[in-house]
Design a protein around this motif. Structure first.
Motif, short mmCIF file in Angstrom:
data_model
loop_
_atom_site.label_atom_id
_atom_site.label_comp_id
_atom_site.label_asym_id
_atom_site.label_seq_id
_atom_site.Cartn_x
_atom_site.Cartn_y
_atom_site.Cartn_z
N LEU A 73 2.49 -3.23 22.23
CA LEU A 73 2.68 -3.85 20.93
C LEU A 73 2.55 -2.80 19.82
O LEU A 73 3.30 -2.81 18.83
N THR A 74 1.59 -1.90 19.99
CA THR A 74 1.37 -0.82 19.01
C THR A 74 2.64 0.00 18.81
O THR A 74 3.03 0.31 17.68
N VAL A 75 3.29 0.35 19.92
CA VAL A 75 4.51 1.15 19.84
C VAL A 75 5.61 0.40 19.09
O VAL A 75 6.32 0.97 18.25
N GLN A 76 5.74 -0.88 19.36
CA GLN A 76 6.81 -1.65 18.73
C GLN A 76 6.59 -1.82 17.22
O GLN A 76 7.53 -1.72 16.43
N TYR A 77 5.34 -2.06 16.82
CA TYR A 77 5.05 -2.14 15.39
C TYR A 77 5.28 -0.79 14.71
O TYR A 77 5.78 -0.72 13.59
N ALA A 78 4.89 0.29 15.40
CA ALA A 78 5.08 1.63 14.83
C ALA A 78 6.56 1.89 14.57
O ALA A 78 6.93 2.46 13.54
N LYS A 79 7.40 1.47 15.50
CA LYS A 79 8.85 1.65 15.33
C LYS A 79 9.36 0.87 14.13
O LYS A 79 10.14 1.37 13.31
N GLU A 80 8.92 -0.37 14.02
CA GLU A 80 9.42 -1.23 12.95
C GLU A 80 8.93 -0.77 11.57
O GLU A 80 9.67 -0.83 10.59
N LEU A 81 7.67 -0.32 11.50
CA LEU A 81 7.06 -0.06 10.20
C LEU A 81 7.14 1.40 9.75
O LEU A 81 6.65 1.74 8.68
N ALA A 82 7.78 2.24 10.55
CA ALA A 82 7.90 3.66 10.18
C ALA A 82 8.59 3.82 8.83
O ALA A 82 8.19 4.65 8.01
N SER B 7 0.83 -1.20 0.00
CA SER B 7 0.00 0.00 0.00
C SER B 7 0.86 1.25 0.00
O SER B 7 1.95 1.28 0.59
N ALA B 8 0.37 2.29 -0.65
CA ALA B 8 1.08 3.57 -0.64
C ALA B 8 0.87 4.31 0.68
O ALA B 8 1.61 5.25 0.99
N ALA B 9 -0.12 3.88 1.46
CA ALA B 9 -0.42 4.56 2.72
C ALA B 9 -1.05 3.58 3.70
O ALA B 9 -2.23 3.69 4.05
N GLY B 10 -0.28 2.60 4.14
CA GLY B 10 -0.79 1.59 5.05
C GLY B 10 -1.12 2.15 6.42
O GLY B 10 -0.40 3.00 6.95
N ARG B 11 -2.22 1.69 6.99
CA ARG B 11 -2.65 2.13 8.31
C ARG B 11 -3.08 0.91 9.13
O ARG B 11 -3.82 0.06 8.64
N VAL B 12 -2.60 0.84 10.38
CA VAL B 12 -3.01 -0.22 11.30
C VAL B 12 -3.57 0.44 12.55
O VAL B 12 -2.93 1.33 13.13
N VAL B 13 -4.76 0.03 12.97
CA VAL B 13 -5.37 0.55 14.19
C VAL B 13 -5.68 -0.63 15.10
O VAL B 13 -6.39 -1.56 14.71
N ILE C 114 3.99 3.00 7.13
CA ILE C 114 2.77 2.45 7.72
C ILE C 114 2.59 3.05 9.10
O ILE C 114 3.46 2.92 9.97
N LEU C 115 1.45 3.72 9.32
CA LEU C 115 1.16 4.33 10.61
C LEU C 115 0.39 3.34 11.48
O LEU C 115 -0.60 2.74 11.03
N GLY D 106 0.86 11.75 9.54
CA GLY D 106 0.08 11.71 10.77
C GLY D 106 0.83 10.99 11.88
O GLY D 106 1.92 10.43 11.66
N PRO D 107 0.27 10.98 13.07
CA PRO D 107 0.96 10.36 14.20
C PRO D 107 1.07 8.84 14.04
O PRO D 107 0.26 8.21 13.36
N THR D 108 2.08 8.27 14.67
CA THR D 108 2.22 6.82 14.72
C THR D 108 2.79 6.45 16.08
O THR D 108 3.52 7.22 16.69
N GLY D 109 2.42 5.26 16.54
CA GLY D 109 2.87 4.81 17.85
C GLY D 109 2.16 5.52 18.99
O GLY D 109 2.70 5.61 20.09
N GLY D 110 0.94 6.00 18.75
CA GLY D 110 0.21 6.73 19.79
C GLY D 110 -1.04 6.00 20.26
O GLY D 110 -1.43 4.97 19.70
N PHE D 111 -1.64 6.55 21.30
CA PHE D 111 -2.84 5.99 21.95
C PHE D 111 -3.83 7.14 22.06
O PHE D 111 -3.54 8.14 22.74
#
Length: 243
Positions: free
Chosen positions: A173-182, A129-135, A186-187, A229-234
């Motif tokens: 887990l969200t923070v760790q995926y955000a770090k890896e996928l930055a 994806s050109a703009a992957g998003r995981v929530v 992917i946000l 946009g933000p990533t690794g946030g709550f």
């Protein structure tokens, strides 16, 4: 958004269904994932739009692999993944000093291991994806700050393991995926939808008036973030939630 494909787990009812409906309203192709294909197909028909039922049990690696293969074959990529499926477990059996490990295992299997397995299976598609998003759909109960702050109402809730712990783990887990996928653009963020009047909360000993649609709003907002946009946030409706 006409070529955007989204997958929402646990989406045949409650907040997940509302998320699916709102994403469909935005013109997305929505894969409504749930354990019972018949219920999924019924929900997809009721929602309307470009919504398709997808058999997926977040605790069953076989169905996860099959779902990822089906998404790849039919759509070629995935733009949005919403890890919504979750359980509370037997709340009456979650007093810290008396909870059995079977309760912990059951809740963590769905609420933590499930998102890991689903996310990992879908990552090759998200990377296309050109703009992957995981929530990841979390809970305010996963906030250690709120639960330990004497001035916050959550600190007065009865002590409980399993469910709150699983949501704290999901936040980590969200923070760790955000770090890896930055590096992939992917946000990855966690959402606190608040307590909503759904089957999930129907047995609680107090009245809840917040609707599933209201709870879905923050999930949809994070699923449709613009680039940068933000990533690794709550986040909840008011903004960032303290860890």
């Amino acid at each position: 958004m006409t070529e955007t494909t989204a997958l929402v787990t646990g989406a045949n009812k409650g907040i997940g269904r509302e998320v699916a409906a709102r994403l469909a309203e935005r013109g997305m192709t929505v894969l409504l994932a749930c354990r019972d294909r018949r219920r999924g197909e019924l929900a997809a028909r009721e929602i309307g739009g470009d919504v398709h039922a997808l058999l997926l049990d977040v605790t069953d690696e076989g169905t996860i692999r099959a779902a990822a293969a089906e998404v790849g074959e039919r759509f070629g990529r995935l733009d949005v993944l919403v890890n919504n499926a979750g359980i509370s477990g037997d709340v009456s059996a979650q007093t810290p000093s008396g909870a059995g490990l079977d309760v912990l295992r059951e809740v963590f299997e769905t609420n933590v291991m499930g998102p890991v397995m689903v996310t990992n299976a879908m990552l090759p598609l998200l990377r296309r994806s050109a703009a992957g998003r995981v929530v990841n759909v979390s809970s305010g109960l996963g906030s250690l700050s709120n639960m330990s702050d004497a001035a916050h109402y959550m600190s007065g809730l009865p002590p409980m393991v399993a469910y709150p712990m699983s949501k704290t783990a999901l936040n980590a887990l969200t923070v760790q995926y955000a770090k890896e996928l930055a590096a992939d653009g992917i946000l990855v963020n966690a959402a606190a939808p608040g307590a909503c009047a759904t089957d999930f909360t129907k047995d609680l000993p107090f009245v809840i008036t917040r609707t599933a649609s209201e709870g879905a709003a923050i999930v949809v907002r994070l699923a449709t973030l613009e680039a940068g946009g933000p990533t690794g946030g709550f986040f909840d409706d008011q903004g960032a939630v303290p860890w």
